[in-house]
Design an enzyme around this catalytic site. Structure first.
Site, PDB file in Angstrom:
ATOM      1  N   SER A 287       3.925  -4.186   9.991  1.00 55.30           N
ATOM      2  CA  SER A 287       4.856  -3.325   9.261  1.00 55.30           C
ATOM      3  C   SER A 287       4.703  -1.874   9.714  1.00 55.30           C
ATOM      4  O   SER A 287       3.751  -1.519  10.412  1.00 55.30           O
ATOM      5  CB  SER A 287       4.609  -3.414   7.749  1.00 55.30           C
ATOM      6  OG  SER A 287       3.437  -2.696   7.406  1.00 55.30           O
TER       7      SER A 287
ATOM      8  N   SER B 114       4.156   0.873   7.853  1.00 52.65           N
ATOM      9  CA  SER B 114       3.600   1.770   6.838  1.00 52.65           C
ATOM     10  C   SER B 114       2.620   2.797   7.399  1.00 52.65           C
ATOM     11  O   SER B 114       2.330   3.792   6.740  1.00 52.65           O
ATOM     12  CB  SER B 114       2.907   0.961   5.740  1.00 52.65           C
ATOM     13  OG  SER B 114       1.732   0.347   6.221  1.00 52.65           O
TER      14      SER B 114
ATOM     15  N   SER C 180       5.527   3.081   2.380  1.00 50.36           N
ATOM     16  CA  SER C 180       4.207   2.459   2.320  1.00 50.36           C
ATOM     17  C   SER C 180       3.892   1.974   0.915  1.00 50.36           C
ATOM     18  O   SER C 180       3.941   2.746  -0.039  1.00 50.36           O
ATOM     19  CB  SER C 180       3.131   3.471   2.767  1.00 50.36           C
ATOM     20  OG  SER C 180       1.831   2.936   2.594  1.00 50.36           O
TER      21      SER C 180
ATOM     22  N   LYS D 271      -4.660   0.803   5.681  1.00 48.06           N
ATOM     23  CA  LYS D 271      -4.233   2.118   5.195  1.00 48.06           C
ATOM     24  C   LYS D 271      -5.322   3.133   5.528  1.00 48.06           C
ATOM     25  O   LYS D 271      -6.372   2.799   6.069  1.00 48.06           O
ATOM     26  CB  LYS D 271      -4.016   2.100   3.678  1.00 48.06           C
ATOM     27  CG  LYS D 271      -3.067   1.045   3.166  1.00 48.06           C
ATOM     28  CD  LYS D 271      -1.615   1.271   3.555  1.00 48.06           C
ATOM     29  CE  LYS D 271      -0.733   0.149   3.032  1.00 48.06           C
ATOM     30  NZ  LYS D 271       0.673   0.286   3.507  1.00 48.06           N
TER      31      LYS D 271
END
Length: 248
Positions: free
Chosen positions: A42, A44, A197, A105
């Site tokens: 993804s 994010s 995100s 993250k």
């Protein structure tokens, strides 16, 4: 008389199976205790990580927990040989709401910190985090159209500098939050693509903070990168400039 040297016969199937067995054991040990490969599905973490990046995560950076083991086997109580993450580290962790899912993250809040976003600006312990506007980032949307996105250099407390995107400027859906105080033994995570995100700002309250035990490892470097929207045989879509690039 000259002796004839008898050639050793190949070991056959047994030797092959033995070689395969030890290869699997060594691969599992490396994956469990040293480095594990992950891919990015993804956007994010754009611009730091792109969809189609493949990277190695160091499993030893923060010690070991049950989530260091294949299938999160409950063989390690708590965390052993532990070392605390630093603010700004990019980390793979098990999602608190569903430990079968891996997320990646950046660590923004450490235990005891208060984190808040107000009008698009990040505050840590009531101090606005410094950011500097730089050149726009050219992002390709779902239709293949290139769009210019506001890009900033953000400097976290402690000096870590990294790039972030603000697709909607300072008016995104998560650009105004309540203040969140990080409990002991937990961390507050955010993506670098701030308006795209699912992170600690958006997780349900009881899963907002990531337990130390859920950390899998620190992202270290890319070993492959390819535009995943292109066919696998399209060598022109390999991002050669990203190969063996460290993760900042």
């Amino acid at each position: 008389m000259e002796k004839l040297v008898q050639k050793k016969k190949p070991g056959g199937l047994f030797d092959t199976l033995k070689t395969v067995f030890w290869a699997i054991v060594i691969a599992l040990l490396v994956r469990t205790f040293a480095y594990e490969p992950f891919n990015i599905p993804s956007g994010s973490m754009i611009p730091t990580l792109l969809v189609g990046d493949y990277l190695f995560v160091s499993k030893y950076s923060y010690g070991y927990s049950k989530h260091s083991l294949p299938f999160s086997l409950p063989l390690i109580p708590g965390r052993i040989l532990s070392s605390e993450p630093k603010r700004g580290d990019v980390i793979v962790f098990k999602l608190p709401a569903d430990p079968s899912q891996d997320y990646i993250k950046r660590v923004i809040g450490l235990p005891g910190d208060t984190v808040q976003v107000k009008q698009g600006r990040l505050y840590i312990n009531n101090e606005m985090v410094q950011r500097e506007r730089i050149e726009d980032y050219i992002l390709t949307d779902g239709t293949g159209q290139a769009i210019a996105v506001p890009q900033y250099l953000e400097t976290l407390p402690g000096g870590k500098v990294h790039r972030i995107l603000e697709i909607f400027g300072d008016q995104g859906p998560a650009d105004n939050t309540d203040p969140f105080t990080v409990p002991e033994g937990h961390y507050f995570m955010m993506g670098d693509n701030r308006d795209n995100s699912a992170d600690s700002r958006a997780f349900p309250a009881r899963f907002r903070f990531v337990p130390f035990e859920n950390l899998v490892g620190r992202a270290e470097f890319l070993f492959y990168s390819k535009d995943s929207s292109q066919p696998i045989y399209d060598l022109g879509s390999i991002r050669f400039d990203r190969l063996f690039k460290g993760v900042n």
